[in-house]
Every structure is written in C-alpha cells, then in structure tokens.
Design a protein around this motif. Structure first.
Motif, PDB file in Angstrom:
ATOM      1  N   ASN A 166       0.689  -1.586  -0.068  1.00  0.00           N
ATOM      2  CA  ASN A 166      -0.167  -0.440   0.015  1.00  0.00           C
ATOM      3  C   ASN A 166       0.825   0.960   0.097  1.00  0.00           C
ATOM      4  O   ASN A 166       0.818   2.248  -0.230  1.00  0.00           O
ATOM      5  N   ALA A 167       2.203   1.309   0.830  1.00  0.00           N
ATOM      6  CA  ALA A 167       2.526   2.169   0.798  1.00  0.00           C
ATOM      7  C   ALA A 167       3.252   2.556  -0.668  1.00  0.00           C
ATOM      8  O   ALA A 167       3.697   3.734  -0.561  1.00  0.00           O
ATOM      9  N   LEU A 168       3.703   1.371  -0.836  1.00  0.00           N
ATOM     10  CA  LEU A 168       5.199   2.105  -2.234  1.00  0.00           C
ATOM     11  C   LEU A 168       4.124   1.826  -3.770  1.00  0.00           C
ATOM     12  O   LEU A 168       3.908   3.307  -4.261  1.00  0.00           O
ATOM     13  N   SER A 169       3.080   1.822  -3.121  1.00  0.00           N
ATOM     14  CA  SER A 169       1.728   2.587  -4.557  1.00  0.00           C
ATOM     15  C   SER A 169       1.418   3.670  -4.047  1.00  0.00           C
ATOM     16  O   SER A 169       1.398   4.273  -4.645  1.00  0.00           O
ATOM     17  N   LEU A 170       1.263   4.391  -3.003  1.00  0.00           N
ATOM     18  CA  LEU A 170       0.980   5.777  -2.725  1.00  0.00           C
ATOM     19  C   LEU A 170       2.022   6.261  -3.280  1.00  0.00           C
ATOM     20  O   LEU A 170       1.868   7.720  -4.386  1.00  0.00           O
ATOM     21  N   VAL A 171       3.752   6.412  -3.196  1.00  0.00           N
ATOM     22  CA  VAL A 171       4.624   6.738  -3.676  1.00  0.00           C
ATOM     23  C   VAL A 171       3.773   6.750  -4.863  1.00  0.00           C
ATOM     24  O   VAL A 171       5.389   8.295  -5.557  1.00  0.00           O
ATOM     25  N   GLY A 172       4.469   6.142  -5.913  1.00  0.00           N
ATOM     26  CA  GLY A 172       3.850   6.300  -7.261  1.00  0.00           C
ATOM     27  C   GLY A 172       3.123   6.515  -7.670  1.00  0.00           C
ATOM     28  O   GLY A 172       3.121   7.429  -8.364  1.00  0.00           O
ATOM     29  N   ILE A 173       1.981   6.946  -7.582  1.00  0.00           N
ATOM     30  CA  ILE A 173       0.738   7.548  -8.164  1.00  0.00           C
ATOM     31  C   ILE A 173       1.459   9.273  -7.818  1.00  0.00           C
ATOM     32  O   ILE A 173       1.159  10.019  -8.585  1.00  0.00           O
ATOM     33  N   SER A 174       2.192   9.130  -6.410  1.00  0.00           N
ATOM     34  CA  SER A 174       2.406  10.349  -6.282  1.00  0.00           C
ATOM     35  C   SER A 174       3.330  11.508  -7.042  1.00  0.00           C
ATOM     36  O   SER A 174       3.499  12.215  -7.651  1.00  0.00           O
ATOM     37  N   GLY A 175       4.750  10.442  -7.563  1.00  0.00           N
ATOM     38  CA  GLY A 175       5.232  10.315  -8.514  1.00  0.00           C
ATOM     39  C   GLY A 175       4.333  10.899  -9.948  1.00  0.00           C
ATOM     40  O   GLY A 175       4.985  12.155 -10.530  1.00  0.00           O
ATOM     41  N   ALA A 176       3.499  10.391  -9.814  1.00  0.00           N
ATOM     42  CA  ALA A 176       2.375  10.560 -11.527  1.00  0.00           C
ATOM     43  C   ALA A 176       1.552  11.859 -11.621  1.00  0.00           C
ATOM     44  O   ALA A 176       2.177  12.268 -12.505  1.00  0.00           O
ATOM     45  N   ILE A 177       1.622  12.263 -10.509  1.00  0.00           N
ATOM     46  CA  ILE A 177       0.635  13.373 -10.082  1.00  0.00           C
ATOM     47  C   ILE A 177       2.156  14.215  -9.955  1.00  0.00           C
ATOM     48  O   ILE A 177       1.300  16.074 -10.990  1.00  0.00           O
ATOM     49  N   PHE A 178       3.336  14.455  -9.415  1.00  0.00           N
ATOM     50  CA  PHE A 178       4.166  15.687  -9.864  1.00  0.00           C
ATOM     51  C   PHE A 178       4.263  16.411 -10.982  1.00  0.00           C
ATOM     52  O   PHE A 178       4.540  17.360 -11.243  1.00  0.00           O
ATOM     53  N   TYR A 179       4.769  14.525 -11.969  1.00  0.00           N
ATOM     54  CA  TYR A 179       5.130  14.820 -13.897  1.00  0.00           C
ATOM     55  C   TYR A 179       4.038  15.744 -14.335  1.00  0.00           C
ATOM     56  O   TYR A 179       3.946  16.443 -14.756  1.00  0.00           O
ATOM     57  N   GLU A 180       2.771  15.477 -14.211  1.00  0.00           N
ATOM     58  CA  GLU A 180       2.031  16.220 -14.466  1.00  0.00           C
ATOM     59  C   GLU A 180       1.726  17.395 -13.870  1.00  0.00           C
ATOM     60  O   GLU A 180       1.074  18.171 -15.447  1.00  0.00           O
ATOM     61  N   ALA A 181       1.747  17.723 -12.926  1.00  0.00           N
ATOM     62  CA  ALA A 181       1.712  18.922 -12.336  1.00  0.00           C
ATOM     63  C   ALA A 181       2.483  19.654 -12.720  1.00  0.00           C
ATOM     64  O   ALA A 181       2.502  20.682 -13.378  1.00  0.00           O
ATOM     65  N   TYR A 182       4.160  19.197 -12.585  1.00  0.00           N
ATOM     66  CA  TYR A 182       4.935  19.691 -13.470  1.00  0.00           C
ATOM     67  C   TYR A 182       4.944  20.384 -15.159  1.00  0.00           C
ATOM     68  O   TYR A 182       4.469  21.339 -15.318  1.00  0.00           O
ATOM     69  N   ARG A 183       4.544  19.876 -15.526  1.00  0.00           N
ATOM     70  CA  ARG A 183       3.566  19.678 -17.054  1.00  0.00           C
ATOM     71  C   ARG A 183       2.759  20.663 -17.343  1.00  0.00           C
ATOM     72  O   ARG A 183       2.573  21.768 -18.155  1.00  0.00           O
ATOM     73  N   ARG A 184       1.620  21.130 -16.597  1.00  0.00           N
ATOM     74  CA  ARG A 184       0.676  22.023 -16.540  1.00  0.00           C
ATOM     75  C   ARG A 184       0.557  23.100 -16.049  1.00  0.00           C
ATOM     76  O   ARG A 184       0.338  23.915 -15.961  1.00  0.00           O
ATOM     77  N   TRP A 185       1.836  23.432 -15.307  1.00  0.00           N
ATOM     78  CA  TRP A 185       1.799  24.430 -14.813  1.00  0.00           C
ATOM     79  C   TRP A 185       2.069  25.610 -15.663  1.00  0.00           C
ATOM     80  O   TRP A 185       2.363  27.048 -15.717  1.00  0.00           O
ATOM     81  N   TYR A 186       3.153  24.736 -16.518  1.00  0.00           N
ATOM     82  CA  TYR A 186       4.384  25.568 -17.872  1.00  0.00           C
ATOM     83  C   TYR A 186       3.141  25.725 -18.951  1.00  0.00           C
ATOM     84  O   TYR A 186       3.020  26.269 -20.360  1.00  0.00           O
ATOM     85  N   GLU A 187       2.029  24.940 -18.843  1.00  0.00           N
ATOM     86  CA  GLU A 187       1.501  24.899 -20.299  1.00  0.00           C
ATOM     87  C   GLU A 187       0.038  24.099 -19.802  1.00  0.00           C
ATOM     88  O   GLU A 187      -1.044  22.970 -19.927  1.00  0.00           O
ATOM     89  N   PRO A 188      -1.223  25.674 -19.160  1.00  0.00           N
ATOM     90  CA  PRO A 188      -2.036  25.175 -18.342  1.00  0.00           C
ATOM     91  C   PRO A 188      -3.190  25.410 -19.414  1.00  0.00           C
ATOM     92  O   PRO A 188      -3.566  25.091 -20.317  1.00  0.00           O
ATOM     93  N   GLU A 189      -3.959  24.252 -19.322  1.00  0.00           N
ATOM     94  CA  GLU A 189      -5.194  23.663 -19.925  1.00  0.00           C
ATOM     95  C   GLU A 189      -6.570  25.039 -18.601  1.00  0.00           C
ATOM     96  O   GLU A 189      -7.285  24.295 -17.466  1.00  0.00           O
ATOM     97  N   PRO A 190      -8.137  24.794 -19.625  1.00  0.00           N
ATOM     98  CA  PRO A 190      -8.902  25.314 -18.835  1.00  0.00           C
ATOM     99  C   PRO A 190      -9.347  24.004 -18.425  1.00  0.00           C
ATOM    100  O   PRO A 190      -9.736  23.486 -18.259  1.00  0.00           O
ATOM    101  N   VAL A 191      -9.993  24.480 -17.271  1.00  0.00           N
ATOM    102  CA  VAL A 191     -10.758  23.579 -16.100  1.00  0.00           C
ATOM    103  C   VAL A 191     -12.004  24.102 -15.698  1.00  0.00           C
ATOM    104  O   VAL A 191     -12.632  25.154 -15.728  1.00  0.00           O
TER     105      VAL A 191
END
Length: 209
Positions: free
Chosen positions: A70-95
């Motif tokens: 469970n703990a390791l799965s949480l680390v993996g999902i966090s990495g995916a979130i940070f990556y997509e957040a980094y991309r969207r910060w420089y290329e904002p999309e309408p929400v």
C-alpha cells in the motif's frame, strides 16, 4: 470498497470531462484506496486462519506485507501527480470549476464515511491503519479539490488546479512514509515504539532467580 469504487468511477469520468488534474489526482488516490481497502480486508481474513505445521506463526505477517505494498503504491501515484502538475504549470489547460466542485463534494462525503468506519479499528493492526491513512489522505485531498473548484468557479484562476494536485501528492507521500516506516520496523523485528526496552530489562531482572 464499494463506496470508494463508486467515487473512483465518478471522479475519473468527471475529471476528464472537467479537464481537472486535481480531480484526476484524487481519482488516482481513490484507486489506491480501493486497493488498500481490498488488500486490508484480505489480510484481516488471512490473519484469522489458524496456524499450520508449516505456517507455525499463522498468517499475521501477511498484513504487514500488505501495508508495504500500500505504501509503495502511494509513492508511485505521487510521482505521476508531480510529473503531470509540472507539465500543466507551464501549459495551463481550462478547467470546468463547477463540475470539479460538485464531484469533489460527493467524494468528500464518501471519504468521511470510510474514515469514520475505519477509525474504530485503527489501533488493532497495521494493514487497517495503512488503509485508514489512504482514506484520511484522500479526505484531505478532497477538501483541496473543493477549495480549488470554488476558486476556479469564482475567479477563473486555472493554475490553482495544479497547485491543489501538488498538495495532494505531498499528503500522499507523508501518509505512505509513516506506514512504510512502521511496516519495515515490524519486518526487521524492531521493538514496538511504545515499549521501553530498558524498562523490560529492569522488570525481568527484578524477578527472583
């Protein structure tokens, strides 16, 4: 498990429709909640099995292994979130803030139910505690998505969606570290945190003979 699964489907569908990274991040967290709850249920059932000539200590350690997964799965999902957040910060999309807010409120209500149901069993074993941390972290992230939805709805500031997703990732990392540290300590057969080793030594030494 059924309640969390319903929230997962709702957040995935509406996350894509609203184009909300925060909502999709929360859906990712809910996915780990579903896995954590399912694995914890399985581990609790396995721990109730009697010992055998081969498994002389029974199946209690299975719950610790589940907590690590469970703990390791949480680390993996966090990495995916940070990556997509980094991309969207420089290329904002309408929400779509209204849809984001409505689904987040639904998720928040469901998470509060799950947290309250698990809380009464938190002190019993580690794998249930890991599932509780999943649910509690998701409750906090739902609050963040609600706040983000309100801000987007009334101000139009789109980047708050990215900021909320980063906060969710940090919350997930914090919860996973606590569970992982405790699970590894059990696997290494460290003394429990609430036990003073010297006190145990003194008590045994005080026994005559």
């Amino acid at each position: 498990v059924l309640l969390s699964s319903a929230v997962l489907v709702a957040e995935l569908v509406c996350g894509f429709l609203a184009n909300s990274l925060a909502l999709l991040s929360d859906a990712g967290h809910v996915l780990t909640d579903v896995l954590a709850l399912s694995l914890s249920w399985f581990a609790v059932r396995q721990a109730e099995r009697p010992a055998t000539p081969r498994m002389t200590f029974g199946y209690h350690r299975l719950g610790i292994l589940v907590a690590v997964v469970n703990a390791l799965s949480l680390v993996g999902i966090s990495g995916a979130i940070f990556y997509e957040a980094y991309r969207r910060w420089y290329e904002p999309e309408p929400v779509r803030g209204g849809l984001m807010l409505g689904v987040a409120l639904l998720g928040l209500a469901a998470n509060l139910v799950v947290v309250s149901r698990l809380h009464r069993h938190v002190g019993e074993n580690l794998d249930v505690r890991s599932a509780w941390w999943h649910a509690w972290g998701d409750t906090l992230s739902s609050v963040g998505v609600v706040v983000g939805g309100v801000i987007i709805l009334f101000t139009g500031y789109q980047r708050v969606d990215t900021l909320v997703s980063v906060v969710i990732g940090i919350i997930i990392i914090f919860g996973s570290w606590r569970v992982l540290r405790e699970a590894v300590a059990v696997l290494l057969e460290a003394s429990p945190g609430h036990v003073e080793t010297q006190h145990v030594i003194d008590s045994i030494s005080g026994v005559p003979g």
